[in-house]
Design a protein around this motif. Structure first.
Motif: not given
Length: 111
Positions: A21-24, A51-61, A64-71
């Motif tokens: 439950n933290r951004p990676y 997973l981001a496209q399916q809405g299971k996790i969130r993505e922030k840009v 140039k870097q993308k960060i992913y985290f739990a919804d």
């Protein structure tokens, strides 16, 4: 890579992000899971994007870097009284830790 391996990688990553439950970044997830599960970097990136496209996790840009985290909507809200209770328990456990560490130092000094 086969669809079953993609689904396996996606479920491993989803579980990992929900538990931590933290951004990676994709690189962080790859580094953290590569030894345990043998996932390749390409598989990790594809699974995280899926997973981001399916809405299971969130993505922030960020640039140039993308960060992913739990919804966060999947987690229940915690009340202020529950937070205060947890803070009290943490303080109590920290006191116990300090006592045990002091006992260990005393035992080491007695040797």
């Amino acid at each position: 890579m086969s669809k079953s391996k993609d689904a396996g990688a996606a479920s491993i990553i989803l579980n990992y992000l929900n538990v931590k439950n933290r951004p990676y970044s994709a690189q962080d997830v790859f580094g953290n899971l590569q030894k345990q599960h043998g996932l390749g970097k390409t598989a990790v990136v594809k699974a995280m994007e899926l997973l981001a496209q399916q809405g299971k996790i969130r993505e922030k840009v960020y640039g140039k870097q993308k960060i992913y985290f739990a919804d966060q909507s999947q987690f229940t809200d915690v009340s202020d009284t529950e937070l205060k209770s947890m803070d009290g328990k943490i303080s109590e456990l920290n006191s116990q830790i300090q006592g045990v560490q002091q006992d260990c130092r005393q035992l080491d000094a007695d040797k």
